[in-house]
Write an enzyme that holds these catalytic residues in place. Structure first.
Site, mmCIF file in Angstrom:
data_model
loop_
_atom_site.group_PDB
_atom_site.id
_atom_site.type_symbol
_atom_site.label_atom_id
_atom_site.label_comp_id
_atom_site.label_asym_id
_atom_site.label_seq_id
_atom_site.Cartn_x
_atom_site.Cartn_y
_atom_site.Cartn_z
ATOM 1 N N ARG A 77 -10.673 24.989 9.297
ATOM 2 C CA ARG A 77 -9.393 24.682 8.680
ATOM 3 C C ARG A 77 -8.319 24.401 9.717
ATOM 4 N NH1 ARG A 77 -5.936 28.397 6.430
ATOM 5 N NH2 ARG A 77 -7.597 29.952 6.314
ATOM 6 N N TYR A 131 2.955 3.554 -5.079
ATOM 7 C CA TYR A 131 1.732 3.930 -5.792
ATOM 8 C C TYR A 131 2.107 4.908 -6.903
ATOM 9 C CZ TYR A 131 -2.546 6.598 -6.616
ATOM 10 O OH TYR A 131 -3.594 7.257 -7.200
ATOM 11 N N ASP A 196 4.388 3.655 3.608
ATOM 12 C CA ASP A 196 2.995 3.609 3.166
ATOM 13 C C ASP A 196 2.439 2.258 3.589
ATOM 14 O OD1 ASP A 196 0.576 3.338 1.759
ATOM 15 O OD2 ASP A 196 1.277 4.666 0.158
ATOM 16 N N LYS A 221 -8.980 3.722 1.224
ATOM 17 C CA LYS A 221 -8.974 2.281 0.990
ATOM 18 C C LYS A 221 -9.526 1.526 2.198
ATOM 19 C CE LYS A 221 -6.836 3.507 -2.830
ATOM 20 N NZ LYS A 221 -6.380 4.894 -2.747
#
Length: 399
Positions: A77, A131, A196, A221
């Protein structure tokens, strides 16, 4: 054995290289010295340490500024060597000091908002469209933030003493609206600008060079590029990266090492994929813009593989008739995807806000892949239906 630590392993930056070269070699510069060609996948969740005092000191240092611990890894982590390779590579491609990877694009955005809110800067200024889930996260205030929506010209006037972030997307999802990022960054003053860059990728633009402090990607993506990875990443300066690592450690939105490996592999072909898909997209735009069954075509000036268009008929009928093209949410894969944003990716946005941002009920979003362009057009042509049933007239092209 992979000698990479969870940080910038032996990261002596080479002389400036072309983006295509960085895409292939960044994050892999130490492999030959280890007698390796492909980067190793480190699936460990924990790591042995016989120096507990030293480990405690490294954890204390991380708690102070979020810097990657020097030395061997500590815990999954806290960081992972395979993921660190991807982070190094993406930072090189975006031209930033650092990058921090997360389990998804929304986890990455959430970490940014939490990092700013933790300093008392809960107000966000944002420009639509974004988005759909990003829009919802800001509007709903799920992380204790407050948002002011504005157009680019109103950014400066919207800033407040507690504004911690300005967020834009260019080209925007799904309308492909473009912003003058340098002008936007200037309007932000000292407030960090987050861009973005999912649609453009560093192949088409590098927002950090135009004044953005944070560059967000849904790495699901184009960076992954094959529809088999869920991930997010923020490219930024090291100060911001340290805070994001601390948020990631505390909240657990870590990226799996296998995903980190696949993303690093995806980056190696990113320039080739984006340019090939962009060439096909430009040709499809030309054909769509002259087709009487299409009323409007949106395509950005910087190019790219994303197209948005509005049909004169029923967009749902077109979705139901495609055969080669895949009707599915997401984008940036090697295969071509089409979706109806008002029904899927932006459904969660209030209908009036959605339409006000240009996401109309007839708008379709096409993510062009690597198929032959004539085969793609043949599928679109038959899905659009009979030409004789629509008014004669060329479509309006924007962008």
């Amino acid at each position: 054995m992979d000698t990479a630590t969870t940080g910038a392993y032996d990261d002596v930056r080479p002389a400036p290289r072309a983006l295509a070269t960085e895409a292939v070699h960044a994050g892999r510069d130490d492999l030959a010295r280890q007698g390796l060609h492909a980067p190793p996948i480190d699936l460990s969740t924990t790591y042995p340490s016989y120096d507990s005092r030293g480990e405690a000191a490294r954890i204390d240092a991380f708690a102070t500024d979020g810097a990657d611990p020097v030395g061997p890894p500590v815990y999954g982590r806290l960081g992972n060597p395979t993921v660190a390779r991807f982070e190094t590579a993406l930072a090189r491609l975006e031209g930033t000091e650092s990058a921090v990877a997360f389990a998804s694009g929304m986890a990455a955005l959430s970490a940014v908002l939490l990092a700013r809110s933790a300093t008392g800067l809960r107000h966000v200024v944002a420009v639509r469209p974004l988005y759909g889930c990003s829009d919802h996260l800001l509007t709903a205030g799920l992380l204790g933030t407050e948002v002011t929506w504005t157009d680019p010209a109103g950014i400066t006037d919207a800033l407040r003493p507690d504004t911690g972030l300005v967020m834009v997307e260019s080209p925007a999802n799904p309308t492909l609206t473009e912003l003058d990022l340098r002008a936007v960054a200037h309007a932000c003053g000292s407030v960090p600008l987050l861009v973005d860059n999912t649609f453009a990728t560093p192949v088409l633009q590098r927002p950090a060079e135009q004044g953005a402090r944070l560059v967000l990607h849904s790495a699901t993506k184009y960076l992954g590029g094959h529809g088999d990875v869920l991930a997010g990443v923020v490219a930024c300066d090291e100060e911001m990266a340290g805070r994001l690592r601390q948020i990631r450690f505390a909240t657990g939105g870590v990226l799996h090492p296998l995903a980190g490996y696949l993303l690093l592999r995806g980056l190696s072909t990113l320039p080739v994929r984006v340019r090939a898909a962009s060439a096909s997209a430009a040709e499809l735009v030309r054909r769509l813009a002259s087709d009487p069954r299409v009323s409007t075509v949106h395509y950005p000036r910087i190019g790219g593989a994303m197209i948005a268009f509005e049909v004169r008929g029923d967009p749902h009928e077109l979705i139901s008739r495609v055969r080669l093209i895949t009707p599915a949410v997401s984008l940036g894969s090697v295969d071509t995807l089409i979706q109806h944003p008002a029904s899927i990716s932006h459904r969660i946005v209030d209908a009036d806000d959605r339409r006000g941002a240009g996401v109309g009920d007839k708008l379709l979003r096409l993510s062009v892949g690597l198929e032959d362009v004539d085969d793609l057009w043949s599928d679109l042509d038959q899905a659009l239906g009979e030409r004789t049933r629509v008014p004669v007239g060329a479509a309006e092209a924007t962008g």
